[in-house]
Write a protein that holds these residues in place. Structure first.
Motif, PDB file in Angstrom:
ATOM      1  N   ALA A 132       0.696  17.577  10.633  1.00  0.00           N
ATOM      2  CA  ALA A 132      -0.442  17.987  12.002  1.00  0.00           C
ATOM      3  C   ALA A 132      -0.340  17.015  12.628  1.00  0.00           C
ATOM      4  CB  ALA A 132      -1.663  18.270  11.183  1.00  0.00           C
ATOM      5  N   GLY A 133       0.147  16.001  12.596  1.00  0.00           N
ATOM      6  CA  GLY A 133       0.254  14.684  13.672  1.00  0.00           C
ATOM      7  C   GLY A 133      -0.949  13.872  13.391  1.00  0.00           C
ATOM      8  N   LEU A 134      -1.579  14.185  12.420  1.00  0.00           N
ATOM      9  CA  LEU A 134      -2.957  13.164  12.461  1.00  0.00           C
ATOM     10  C   LEU A 134      -2.737  11.911  11.579  1.00  0.00           C
ATOM     11  CD1 LEU A 134      -5.043  16.548  11.264  1.00  0.00           C
ATOM     12  CD2 LEU A 134      -5.051  15.386  13.396  1.00  0.00           C
ATOM     13  N   ASP A 135      -1.675  11.770  11.278  1.00  0.00           N
ATOM     14  CA  ASP A 135      -1.184  10.425  10.285  1.00  0.00           C
ATOM     15  C   ASP A 135       0.062  10.377  10.605  1.00  0.00           C
ATOM     16  OD1 ASP A 135      -1.557   8.210   8.912  1.00  0.00           O
ATOM     17  OD2 ASP A 135      -2.339   9.072   7.285  1.00  0.00           O
TER      18      ASP A 135
ATOM     19  N   LEU B 282       0.777  13.939  20.948  1.00  0.00           N
ATOM     20  CA  LEU B 282       0.336  14.640  19.767  1.00  0.00           C
ATOM     21  C   LEU B 282      -0.534  15.599  20.015  1.00  0.00           C
ATOM     22  CD1 LEU B 282       0.122  11.638  17.508  1.00  0.00           C
ATOM     23  CD2 LEU B 282       1.624  13.584  17.010  1.00  0.00           C
ATOM     24  N   ALA B 283      -1.292  15.500  21.042  1.00  0.00           N
ATOM     25  CA  ALA B 283      -2.449  16.441  21.394  1.00  0.00           C
ATOM     26  C   ALA B 283      -1.763  17.653  21.826  1.00  0.00           C
ATOM     27  CB  ALA B 283      -3.376  15.656  22.241  1.00  0.00           C
ATOM     28  N   LYS B 284      -1.012  17.302  22.619  1.00  0.00           N
ATOM     29  CA  LYS B 284       0.022  18.720  23.345  1.00  0.00           C
ATOM     30  C   LYS B 284       0.759  19.332  22.242  1.00  0.00           C
ATOM     31  CE  LYS B 284       3.398  19.964  26.807  1.00  0.00           C
ATOM     32  NZ  LYS B 284       4.344  19.094  28.020  1.00  0.00           N
ATOM     33  N   TYR B 285       1.311  18.405  21.426  1.00  0.00           N
ATOM     34  CA  TYR B 285       2.043  19.316  20.243  1.00  0.00           C
ATOM     35  C   TYR B 285       1.226  20.022  19.604  1.00  0.00           C
ATOM     36  CZ  TYR B 285       3.326  18.981  15.202  1.00  0.00           C
ATOM     37  OH  TYR B 285       3.726  19.328  13.828  1.00  0.00           O
ATOM     38  N   ARG B 286      -0.015  19.771  18.894  1.00  0.00           N
ATOM     39  CA  ARG B 286      -1.067  20.427  18.156  1.00  0.00           C
ATOM     40  C   ARG B 286      -1.578  21.440  18.985  1.00  0.00           C
ATOM     41  NH1 ARG B 286      -2.440  15.302  16.103  1.00  0.00           N
ATOM     42  NH2 ARG B 286      -3.947  14.846  17.543  1.00  0.00           N
TER      43      ARG B 286
ATOM     44  N   VAL C 155      10.414  19.050  17.038  1.00  0.00           N
ATOM     45  CA  VAL C 155       9.829  17.896  17.509  1.00  0.00           C
ATOM     46  C   VAL C 155       9.690  16.749  16.585  1.00  0.00           C
ATOM     47  CG1 VAL C 155       7.526  17.032  18.517  1.00  0.00           C
ATOM     48  CG2 VAL C 155       8.419  19.201  19.180  1.00  0.00           C
ATOM     49  N   ARG C 156      10.034  15.788  16.950  1.00  0.00           N
ATOM     50  CA  ARG C 156       9.806  14.406  15.932  1.00  0.00           C
ATOM     51  C   ARG C 156       8.417  13.929  15.950  1.00  0.00           C
ATOM     52  NH1 ARG C 156      13.539  10.377  13.934  1.00  0.00           N
ATOM     53  NH2 ARG C 156      11.687   9.083  13.513  1.00  0.00           N
ATOM     54  N   VAL C 157       7.735  14.383  15.149  1.00  0.00           N
ATOM     55  CA  VAL C 157       6.128  14.359  15.038  1.00  0.00           C
ATOM     56  C   VAL C 157       5.768  12.735  14.905  1.00  0.00           C
ATOM     57  CG1 VAL C 157       3.831  14.908  14.250  1.00  0.00           C
ATOM     58  CG2 VAL C 157       5.782  16.570  14.488  1.00  0.00           C
ATOM     59  N   ASP C 158       6.344  12.100  14.117  1.00  0.00           N
ATOM     60  CA  ASP C 158       6.158  10.702  13.712  1.00  0.00           C
ATOM     61  C   ASP C 158       6.477   9.959  14.982  1.00  0.00           C
ATOM     62  OD1 ASP C 158       9.122   9.277  12.864  1.00  0.00           O
ATOM     63  OD2 ASP C 158       8.835  11.398  12.685  1.00  0.00           O
TER      64      ASP C 158
END
Length: 233
Positions: free
Chosen positions: A60-63, A85-89, A75-78
């Motif tokens: 989720a990109g929360l951590d 990250l907000a846009k990704y979610r 998308v390379r989330v890390d």
């Protein structure tokens, strides 16, 4: 679903050698490798402290991982910053929580519309999409009600509608039946099974073995941050 075409069965999630270490020094995730393919429903099982929540938070990109890479829908989330990250979610992830996380001072319709407003979806299109989802999930008659007037199962259906609002390629569910009585849990199991049958890719973190058996196309079990068992259905 994704806004651009993708090869059937292509990996939506690619996790490569992911380790996550917190202050305790014991890894929550320990060199984890995992692919989740388009159309799969993956159930993640394991005892408390096994790394299930850490895995979901990475996706989720929360951590962020201490080391390794997390790629979701190409998308390379890390490697993303906070704004990205907000846009990704908003664009790629729908999330369902154990305790619904609905806003009690908003109506059911307005709760479902929140992701559309954050994504700046045109108002008419958003209301049409929300009405379609509420009808599809069997709660259209409750659009003007407030969440506190609904049963647990109905509130979880509202949460599912909200999660699907922006047509995310990936649906993440964190103990989606954990706060429900047995009848409502059965209802949510059927709902999630139906969504996957329609092609929705999902990852379910759960202690509910009945949910895994009913809904998952594949199950993994985590122990000490590693995959200790895997089974396909």
């Amino acid at each position: 679903m994704s806004n651009h075409p993708r090869r059937p069965g292509a990996a939506v999630i690619q996790i490569r050698d992911v380790t996550k270490t917190y202050d305790t020094g014991t890894p929550a995730l320990d060199g984890l490798d995992l692919d989740v393919r388009r159309g799969e429903a993956l159930a993640v099982l394991g005892p408390s402290g096994s790394g299930k929540s850490s895995l979901l938070n990475m996706i989720a990109g929360l951590d962020k991982p201490t080391s390794g890479s997390v790629t979701v829908d190409e998308v390379r989330v890390d490697s993303l910053g906070e704004a990205a990250l907000a846009k990704y979610r908003r664009a790629r992830i729908g999330m369902i929580f154990q305790f619904f996380n609905l806003l009690d001072d908003l109506t059911v319709l307005d709760n479902v519309l929140l992701p559309a407003r954050l994504a700046r979806m045109p108002r008419a299109a958003g209301r049409e999409r929300a009405a379609e989802l509420l009808a599809r999930l069997g709660i259209g008659e409750h659009a003007r009600a407030f969440p506190g007037r609904l049963s647990g199962g109905q509130r979880q259906r509202v949460a599912v509608a909200r999660a699907l609002m922006n047509r995310p390629p990936l649906l993440l569910a964190d103990e989606p039946t954990g706060a429900l009585d047995s009848a409502a849990a059965d209802d949510v199991r059927r709902l999630l099974t139906g969504l996957n049958a329609d092609g929705q890719t999902m990852v379910l973190v759960t202690h509910d073995t009945a949910l895994a058996e009913a809904c998952a196309t594949r199950t993994i079990e985590l122990t000490d941050g590693r995959i200790s068992k895997a089974a396909a259905r």
